[in-house]
Scaffold this motif. Structure first.
Motif, PDB file in Angstrom:
ATOM      1  N   THR A   1       9.475   1.861   8.544  1.00 23.82           N
ATOM      2  CA  THR A   1       8.092   2.277   8.271  1.00 23.82           C
ATOM      3  C   THR A   1       7.401   1.239   7.394  1.00 23.82           C
ATOM      4  O   THR A   1       6.253   0.842   7.654  1.00 23.82           O
ATOM      5  CB  THR A   1       8.057   3.649   7.580  1.00 23.82           C
ATOM      6  OG1 THR A   1       8.571   4.646   8.469  1.00 23.82           O
ATOM      7  CG2 THR A   1       6.632   4.029   7.195  1.00 23.82           C
ATOM      8  N   ARG A   2       8.103   0.800   6.346  1.00 21.65           N
ATOM      9  CA  ARG A   2       7.515  -0.218   5.458  1.00 21.65           C
ATOM     10  C   ARG A   2       7.215  -1.506   6.224  1.00 21.65           C
ATOM     11  O   ARG A   2       6.130  -2.092   6.068  1.00 21.65           O
ATOM     12  CB  ARG A   2       8.461  -0.497   4.293  1.00 21.65           C
ATOM     13  CG  ARG A   2       7.957  -1.589   3.358  1.00 21.65           C
ATOM     14  CD  ARG A   2       8.808  -1.733   2.109  1.00 21.65           C
ATOM     15  NE  ARG A   2       8.353  -2.848   1.306  1.00 21.65           N
ATOM     16  CZ  ARG A   2       7.298  -2.817   0.499  1.00 21.65           C
ATOM     17  NH1 ARG A   2       6.573  -1.702   0.391  1.00 21.65           N
ATOM     18  NH2 ARG A   2       6.953  -3.878  -0.204  1.00 21.65           N
ATOM     19  N   LEU A   3       8.165  -1.961   7.046  1.00 23.48           N
ATOM     20  CA  LEU A   3       7.933  -3.187   7.806  1.00 23.48           C
ATOM     21  C   LEU A   3       6.769  -3.017   8.786  1.00 23.48           C
ATOM     22  O   LEU A   3       5.973  -3.951   8.977  1.00 23.48           O
ATOM     23  CB  LEU A   3       9.200  -3.585   8.551  1.00 23.48           C
ATOM     24  CG  LEU A   3      10.361  -4.109   7.696  1.00 23.48           C
ATOM     25  CD1 LEU A   3      11.513  -4.557   8.595  1.00 23.48           C
ATOM     26  CD2 LEU A   3       9.926  -5.262   6.802  1.00 23.48           C
ATOM     27  N   ALA A   4       6.670  -1.842   9.393  1.00 25.61           N
ATOM     28  CA  ALA A   4       5.559  -1.597  10.322  1.00 25.61           C
ATOM     29  C   ALA A   4       4.221  -1.602   9.586  1.00 25.61           C
ATOM     30  O   ALA A   4       3.237  -2.174  10.072  1.00 25.61           O
ATOM     31  CB  ALA A   4       5.767  -0.268  11.048  1.00 25.61           C
ATOM     32  N   VAL A   5       4.181  -0.966   8.420  1.00 23.87           N
ATOM     33  CA  VAL A   5       2.955  -0.967   7.615  1.00 23.87           C
ATOM     34  C   VAL A   5       2.544  -2.404   7.287  1.00 23.87           C
ATOM     35  O   VAL A   5       1.380  -2.797   7.446  1.00 23.87           O
ATOM     36  CB  VAL A   5       3.151  -0.150   6.319  1.00 23.87           C
ATOM     37  CG1 VAL A   5       1.988  -0.395   5.344  1.00 23.87           C
ATOM     38  CG2 VAL A   5       3.264   1.334   6.635  1.00 23.87           C
ATOM     39  N   ASN A   6       3.503  -3.192   6.814  1.00 20.59           N
ATOM     40  CA  ASN A   6       3.205  -4.577   6.449  1.00 20.59           C
ATOM     41  C   ASN A   6       2.724  -5.387   7.650  1.00 20.59           C
ATOM     42  O   ASN A   6       1.814  -6.209   7.537  1.00 20.59           O
ATOM     43  CB  ASN A   6       4.437  -5.246   5.841  1.00 20.59           C
ATOM     44  CG  ASN A   6       4.803  -4.661   4.489  1.00 20.59           C
ATOM     45  OD1 ASN A   6       4.084  -3.839   3.932  1.00 20.59           O
ATOM     46  ND2 ASN A   6       5.950  -5.060   3.961  1.00 20.59           N
TER      47      ASN A   6
ATOM     48  N   ILE B   1       5.724  -2.417  -4.245  1.00 21.02           N
ATOM     49  CA  ILE B   1       7.176  -2.541  -4.256  1.00 21.02           C
ATOM     50  C   ILE B   1       7.813  -1.416  -5.061  1.00 21.02           C
ATOM     51  O   ILE B   1       8.832  -0.839  -4.658  1.00 21.02           O
ATOM     52  CB  ILE B   1       7.587  -3.926  -4.802  1.00 21.02           C
ATOM     53  CG1 ILE B   1       7.197  -5.011  -3.788  1.00 21.02           C
ATOM     54  CG2 ILE B   1       9.082  -3.976  -5.105  1.00 21.02           C
ATOM     55  CD1 ILE B   1       7.271  -6.412  -4.322  1.00 21.02           C
ATOM     56  N   ALA B   2       7.202  -1.067  -6.201  1.00 22.78           N
ATOM     57  CA  ALA B   2       7.730   0.030  -7.018  1.00 22.78           C
ATOM     58  C   ALA B   2       7.692   1.345  -6.239  1.00 22.78           C
ATOM     59  O   ALA B   2       8.627   2.156  -6.309  1.00 22.78           O
ATOM     60  CB  ALA B   2       6.930   0.156  -8.314  1.00 22.78           C
ATOM     61  N   LEU B   3       6.636   1.556  -5.485  1.00 24.05           N
ATOM     62  CA  LEU B   3       6.536   2.772  -4.670  1.00 24.05           C
ATOM     63  C   LEU B   3       7.603   2.791  -3.588  1.00 24.05           C
ATOM     64  O   LEU B   3       8.164   3.842  -3.259  1.00 24.05           O
ATOM     65  CB  LEU B   3       5.142   2.870  -4.040  1.00 24.05           C
ATOM     66  CG  LEU B   3       4.038   3.360  -4.966  1.00 24.05           C
ATOM     67  CD1 LEU B   3       2.668   3.015  -4.391  1.00 24.05           C
ATOM     68  CD2 LEU B   3       4.153   4.860  -5.197  1.00 24.05           C
ATOM     69  N   SER B   4       7.921   1.639  -3.036  1.00 21.17           N
ATOM     70  CA  SER B   4       8.961   1.569  -2.006  1.00 21.17           C
ATOM     71  C   SER B   4      10.301   2.037  -2.550  1.00 21.17           C
ATOM     72  O   SER B   4      11.059   2.732  -1.856  1.00 21.17           O
ATOM     73  CB  SER B   4       9.074   0.135  -1.475  1.00 21.17           C
ATOM     74  OG  SER B   4      10.036   0.051  -0.452  1.00 21.17           O
ATOM     75  N   ASP B   5      10.606   1.667  -3.800  1.00 16.79           N
ATOM     76  CA  ASP B   5      11.846   2.136  -4.423  1.00 16.79           C
ATOM     77  C   ASP B   5      11.862   3.657  -4.540  1.00 16.79           C
ATOM     78  O   ASP B   5      12.889   4.306  -4.301  1.00 16.79           O
ATOM     79  CB  ASP B   5      12.012   1.515  -5.814  1.00 16.79           C
ATOM     80  CG  ASP B   5      12.386   0.047  -5.755  1.00 16.79           C
ATOM     81  OD1 ASP B   5      12.898  -0.398  -4.708  1.00 16.79           O
ATOM     82  OD2 ASP B   5      12.165  -0.654  -6.760  1.00 16.79           O
TER      83      ASP B   5
ATOM     84  N   VAL C   1       0.852   2.586   1.351  1.00 12.21           N
ATOM     85  CA  VAL C   1      -0.080   1.928   2.266  1.00 12.21           C
ATOM     86  C   VAL C   1      -1.354   1.512   1.531  1.00 12.21           C
ATOM     87  O   VAL C   1      -1.851   0.387   1.695  1.00 12.21           O
ATOM     88  CB  VAL C   1      -0.416   2.846   3.455  1.00 12.21           C
ATOM     89  CG1 VAL C   1      -1.510   2.226   4.311  1.00 12.21           C
ATOM     90  CG2 VAL C   1       0.821   3.099   4.291  1.00 12.21           C
ATOM     91  N   THR C   2      -1.884   2.408   0.711  1.00 10.45           N
ATOM     92  CA  THR C   2      -3.106   2.106  -0.032  1.00 10.45           C
ATOM     93  C   THR C   2      -2.916   0.885  -0.921  1.00 10.45           C
ATOM     94  O   THR C   2      -3.782   0.002  -0.991  1.00 10.45           O
ATOM     95  CB  THR C   2      -3.507   3.315  -0.895  1.00 10.45           C
ATOM     96  OG1 THR C   2      -3.704   4.454  -0.049  1.00 10.45           O
ATOM     97  CG2 THR C   2      -4.796   3.050  -1.653  1.00 10.45           C
TER      98      THR C   2
ATOM     99  N   LEU D   1       5.081  12.062   2.489  1.00  6.02           N
ATOM    100  CA  LEU D   1       3.806  11.586   3.018  1.00  6.02           C
ATOM    101  C   LEU D   1       2.894  11.069   1.908  1.00  6.02           C
ATOM    102  O   LEU D   1       2.193  10.066   2.086  1.00  6.02           O
ATOM    103  CB  LEU D   1       3.109  12.696   3.812  1.00  6.02           C
ATOM    104  CG  LEU D   1       3.366  12.705   5.325  1.00  6.02           C
ATOM    105  CD1 LEU D   1       4.854  12.792   5.644  1.00  6.02           C
ATOM    106  CD2 LEU D   1       2.608  13.841   5.993  1.00  6.02           C
ATOM    107  N   LYS D   2       2.895  11.738   0.776  1.00 10.02           N
ATOM    108  CA  LYS D   2       2.044  11.280  -0.326  1.00 10.02           C
ATOM    109  C   LYS D   2       2.515   9.934  -0.882  1.00 10.02           C
ATOM    110  O   LYS D   2       1.694   9.064  -1.201  1.00 10.02           O
ATOM    111  CB  LYS D   2       1.992  12.336  -1.424  1.00 10.02           C
ATOM    112  CG  LYS D   2       1.153  13.548  -1.049  1.00 10.02           C
ATOM    113  CD  LYS D   2       1.181  14.613  -2.130  1.00 10.02           C
ATOM    114  CE  LYS D   2       0.309  15.809  -1.742  1.00 10.02           C
ATOM    115  NZ  LYS D   2       0.402  16.900  -2.736  1.00 10.02           N
ATOM    116  N   LEU D   3       3.821   9.767  -0.980  1.00 11.35           N
ATOM    117  CA  LEU D   3       4.350   8.484  -1.442  1.00 11.35           C
ATOM    118  C   LEU D   3       4.035   7.375  -0.429  1.00 11.35           C
ATOM    119  O   LEU D   3       3.637   6.265  -0.813  1.00 11.35           O
ATOM    120  CB  LEU D   3       5.856   8.582  -1.672  1.00 11.35           C
ATOM    121  CG  LEU D   3       6.296   9.329  -2.935  1.00 11.35           C
ATOM    122  CD1 LEU D   3       7.793   9.623  -2.893  1.00 11.35           C
ATOM    123  CD2 LEU D   3       5.953   8.538  -4.192  1.00 11.35           C
ATOM    124  N   LEU D   4       4.202   7.658   0.853  1.00 10.55           N
ATOM    125  CA  LEU D   4       3.853   6.674   1.876  1.00 10.55           C
ATOM    126  C   LEU D   4       2.364   6.355   1.845  1.00 10.55           C
ATOM    127  O   LEU D   4       1.959   5.195   2.027  1.00 10.55           O
ATOM    128  CB  LEU D   4       4.239   7.194   3.264  1.00 10.55           C
ATOM    129  CG  LEU D   4       5.718   7.214   3.620  1.00 10.55           C
ATOM    130  CD1 LEU D   4       5.923   7.857   4.985  1.00 10.55           C
ATOM    131  CD2 LEU D   4       6.305   5.806   3.607  1.00 10.55           C
TER     132      LEU D   4
END
Length: 201
Positions: A43-48, A170-174, A158-159, A151-154
């Motif tokens: 998901t992170r890679l797709a967002v990026n 990056i901190a949110l990804s952790d 994204v924001t 969903l809120k963290l994602l």
């Protein structure tokens, strides 16, 4: 995402009591943890890729969607093909709506983003209700809480990516990773309790 502040700090880690799991129980937990790790990783890679309009975008989204198929395969030995396929469909919808939402946010289409976000949260509720129905040891309300958190963290991830706040991103990804592992452990515990004879060794 749309309608959410990028600063989301309401995360609370839920410890799962694990009492001397058998090797087969440990194997299940490892499998589900890998699937949830892959879920948030791709998901992170797709967002990026979407936000950066990278050339690997289509292939990355394709790999992300495979996560739904892999979850269905993990469910099938316990719940059969029909229930597993239904869960796979719900997870695929979760992922496709997320990609749609990121694209709308990137282009500044707020009406499309609002519509996608509404469908995204409705889908999360569908997943919570579905899981609560198929396993008496899974609480619909607990899954609602965890998926809402997810969903809120994602959304915040994204924001922050779109805004270029990379340290926060990056901190949110952790935090997303830790919360995903919580969901894996809850999923494991429920399956073990529902099918104890499958884990005698």
């Amino acid at each position: 995402m749309y309608g959410f502040s990028p600063n989301y700090y309401g995360y609370d880690f839920r410890q799962i009591a694990i009492m001397a799991w058998t090797p087969s129980e440990v194997a299940l937990n490892r499998k589900l943890r890998v699937l949830w790790e892959q879920h948030v990783y791709w998901t992170r890679l797709a967002v990026n890729s979407i936000v950066g309009d990278l050339p690997d975008k289509d292939e990355t989204i394709k790999r992300l969607l495979r996560n739904a198929t892999d979850f269905a395969a993990a469910f099938e030995p316990f719940y059969g093909k029909a229930i597993a396929a239904r869960f796979g469909d719900l997870m695929k919808r979760h992922l496709t709506i997320a990609a749609e939402l990121v694209q709308a946010l990137k282009t500044g289409n707020t009406s499309a983003a609002a519509d996608a976000q509404k469908r995204w949260f409705a889908n999360a509720d569908d997943i919570a209700v579905f899981l609560g129905r198929i396993n008496p040891f899974w609480s619909t309300e607990e899954w609602r809480r965890m998926l809402d958190e997810h969903l809120k963290l994602l959304s915040s991830e994204v924001t922050s990516r779109i805004a270029g706040n990379y340290a926060e991103n990056i901190a949110l990804s952790d935090r997303i990773e830790s919360q995903a592992l919580e969901m894996a452990d809850v999923m494991t515990s429920g399956i073990i309790q529902q099918f104890p004879m499958a884990f005698s060794a």
